[in-house]
Design a protein around this motif. Structure first.
Motif, PDB file in Angstrom:
ATOM      1  N   UNK A   1       0.788  -1.225   0.000  1.00 25.05           N
ATOM      2  CA  UNK A   1       0.000   0.000   0.000  1.00 25.05           C
ATOM      3  C   UNK A   1       0.818   1.272   0.000  1.00 25.05           C
ATOM      4  N   UNK A   2       2.115   1.184   0.199  1.00 25.77           N
ATOM      5  CA  UNK A   2       2.968   2.370   0.239  1.00 25.77           C
ATOM      6  C   UNK A   2       3.485   2.709  -1.152  1.00 25.77           C
ATOM      7  N   UNK A   3       3.961   3.948  -1.286  1.00 28.32           N
ATOM      8  CA  UNK A   3       4.614   4.394  -2.507  1.00 28.32           C
ATOM      9  C   UNK A   3       6.085   4.620  -2.188  1.00 28.32           C
ATOM     10  N   UNK A   4       6.970   4.007  -2.976  1.00 29.34           N
ATOM     11  CA  UNK A   4       8.407   4.102  -2.764  1.00 29.34           C
ATOM     12  C   UNK A   4       9.020   4.859  -3.932  1.00 29.34           C
ATOM     13  N   UNK A   5       9.920   5.798  -3.601  1.00 28.23           N
ATOM     14  CA  UNK A   5      10.656   6.514  -4.635  1.00 28.23           C
ATOM     15  C   UNK A   5      12.051   6.840  -4.112  1.00 28.23           C
ATOM     16  N   UNK A   6      13.023   6.840  -5.030  1.00 28.88           N
ATOM     17  CA  UNK A   6      14.395   7.213  -4.685  1.00 28.88           C
ATOM     18  C   UNK A   6      14.714   8.486  -5.445  1.00 28.88           C
ATOM     19  N   UNK A   7      14.944   9.560  -4.670  1.00 29.16           N
ATOM     20  CA  UNK A   7      15.261  10.870  -5.258  1.00 29.16           C
ATOM     21  C   UNK A   7      16.525  11.403  -4.599  1.00 29.16           C
ATOM     22  N   UNK A   8      17.465  11.860  -5.429  1.00 31.99           N
ATOM     23  CA  UNK A   8      18.686  12.467  -4.897  1.00 31.99           C
ATOM     24  C   UNK A   8      19.486  11.547  -3.999  1.00 31.99           C
ATOM     25  N   UNK A   9      19.363  10.248  -4.208  1.00 31.60           N
ATOM     26  CA  UNK A   9      20.110   9.288  -3.404  1.00 31.60           C
ATOM     27  C   UNK A   9      19.432   8.889  -2.110  1.00 31.60           C
ATOM     28  N   UNK A  10      18.233   9.401  -1.865  1.00 33.62           N
ATOM     29  CA  UNK A  10      17.517   9.090  -0.627  1.00 33.62           C
ATOM     30  C   UNK A  10      16.217   8.361  -0.935  1.00 33.62           C
ATOM     31  N   UNK A  11      15.772   7.562   0.005  1.00 31.26           N
ATOM     32  CA  UNK A  11      14.546   6.782  -0.156  1.00 31.26           C
ATOM     33  C   UNK A  11      13.392   7.531   0.502  1.00 31.26           C
ATOM     34  N   UNK A  12      12.304   7.641  -0.241  1.00 29.53           N
ATOM     35  CA  UNK A  12      11.098   8.285   0.250  1.00 29.53           C
ATOM     36  C   UNK A  12       9.962   7.270   0.262  1.00 29.53           C
ATOM     37  N   UNK A  13       9.253   7.226   1.380  1.00 28.20           N
ATOM     38  CA  UNK A  13       8.074   6.377   1.527  1.00 28.20           C
ATOM     39  C   UNK A  13       6.866   7.298   1.663  1.00 28.20           C
ATOM     40  N   UNK A  14       5.925   7.165   0.735  1.00 31.59           N
ATOM     41  CA  UNK A  14       4.735   8.033   0.711  1.00 31.59           C
ATOM     42  C   UNK A  14       5.131   9.507   0.770  1.00 31.59           C
ATOM     43  N   UNK A  15       6.195   9.855   0.084  1.00 28.97           N
ATOM     44  CA  UNK A  15       6.632  11.244  -0.008  1.00 28.97           C
ATOM     45  C   UNK A  15       7.481  11.739   1.140  1.00 28.97           C
ATOM     46  N   UNK A  16       7.688  10.914   2.167  1.00 29.01           N
ATOM     47  CA  UNK A  16       8.484  11.326   3.324  1.00 29.01           C
ATOM     48  C   UNK A  16       9.810  10.578   3.347  1.00 29.01           C
ATOM     49  N   UNK A  17      10.871  11.284   3.721  1.00 30.21           N
ATOM     50  CA  UNK A  17      12.199  10.700   3.779  1.00 30.21           C
ATOM     51  C   UNK A  17      12.232   9.558   4.791  1.00 30.21           C
ATOM     52  N   UNK A  18      12.795   8.439   4.380  1.00 32.62           N
ATOM     53  CA  UNK A  18      12.951   7.297   5.275  1.00 32.62           C
ATOM     54  C   UNK A  18      14.077   7.638   6.243  1.00 32.62           C
ATOM     55  N   UNK A  19      13.758   7.864   7.494  1.00 31.68           N
ATOM     56  CA  UNK A  19      14.709   8.428   8.462  1.00 31.68           C
ATOM     57  C   UNK A  19      15.745   7.458   8.992  1.00 31.68           C
ATOM     58  N   UNK A  20      15.599   6.173   8.792  1.00 26.40           N
ATOM     59  CA  UNK A  20      16.579   5.219   9.322  1.00 26.40           C
ATOM     60  C   UNK A  20      17.705   4.961   8.336  1.00 26.40           C
ATOM     61  N   UNK A  21      17.772   5.748   7.295  1.00 26.90           N
ATOM     62  CA  UNK A  21      18.774   5.522   6.269  1.00 26.90           C
ATOM     63  C   UNK A  21      20.127   6.131   6.605  1.00 26.90           C
ATOM     64  N   UNK A  22      20.246   6.868   7.682  1.00 28.32           N
ATOM     65  CA  UNK A  22      21.475   7.600   7.965  1.00 28.32           C
ATOM     66  C   UNK A  22      22.704   6.704   8.094  1.00 28.32           C
TER      67      UNK A  22
END
Length: 183
Positions: A94-115
């Protein structure tokens, strides 16, 4: 009552009790081996630094019979070509995944555990938003530059039926034997 007291049938009682014990032990051993001790070798370096090539991990096949796969779980899944791969769950149904600028976004929000993981240099098919259907997951390797995962069309979104279980223990090499945590 005479059956239990009769010395002529005592051997039969002992034999039946012995057979029942053997069947129970075999059933328990099968359950433990099937459920928690399926061995899967890790191929390639896609899960470094958590898992290295040729590590052998144990898979909990019952984890998702009793619960649902969660974000950041490390799982074993079977590809269309019948090969088994080990990857980390990033996107849930049900989620939307996208990779922009080298970062992963879930439903338009930055995935915060990627640091603590490296940036994604190649977005693949995730350069545009990918909508996950019911029962579909988006999986990535931890070593993003050396991973064949859901970003590529030959893997794509992984269906729940393809996920065989959750990785819980590194068995080999013996010097690195350890429990594997999701985060």
């Amino acid at each position: 009552m005479e059956f239990y007291v009769n010395e002529d049938t005592a051997w039969l009682r002992r034999s039946v009790r012995w057979a029942v014990h053997i069947v129970v032990v075999i059933a328990c051993a099968w359950f433990l081996v099937y459920g928690f001790c399926t061995q899967v070798p890790v191929t390639g370096n896609s899960m470094q630094p958590v898992l290295d090539a040729d590590d052998v991990v144990l898979v909990n096949r019952l984890a998702y019979d009793l619960g649902k796969p969660e974000r950041f779980d490390i799982v074993v899944f079977e590809r269309e070509d019948q090969k088994k791969n080990v990857k980390r769950i990033i996107g849930l149904p049900g989620e939307t995944v996208q990779i922009k600028g080298g970062f992963i976004f879930i439903d338009g929000e930055l995935l915060n555990a990627e640091s603590d993981l490296e940036r994604v240099s190649l977005a693949g098919r995730a350069d545009t938003p990918i909508q996950l259907e019911e029962g579909e997951y988006f999986l990535l390797g931890d070593n993003r530059d050396s991973s064949e995962d859901s970003r590529f069309s030959n893997i794509g979104n992984v269906k729940r039926e393809q996920i065989q279980g959750k990785v819980w223990f590194r068995m080999f090499p013996l010097l690195k034997m350890d429990f594997i945590s999701s985060r």
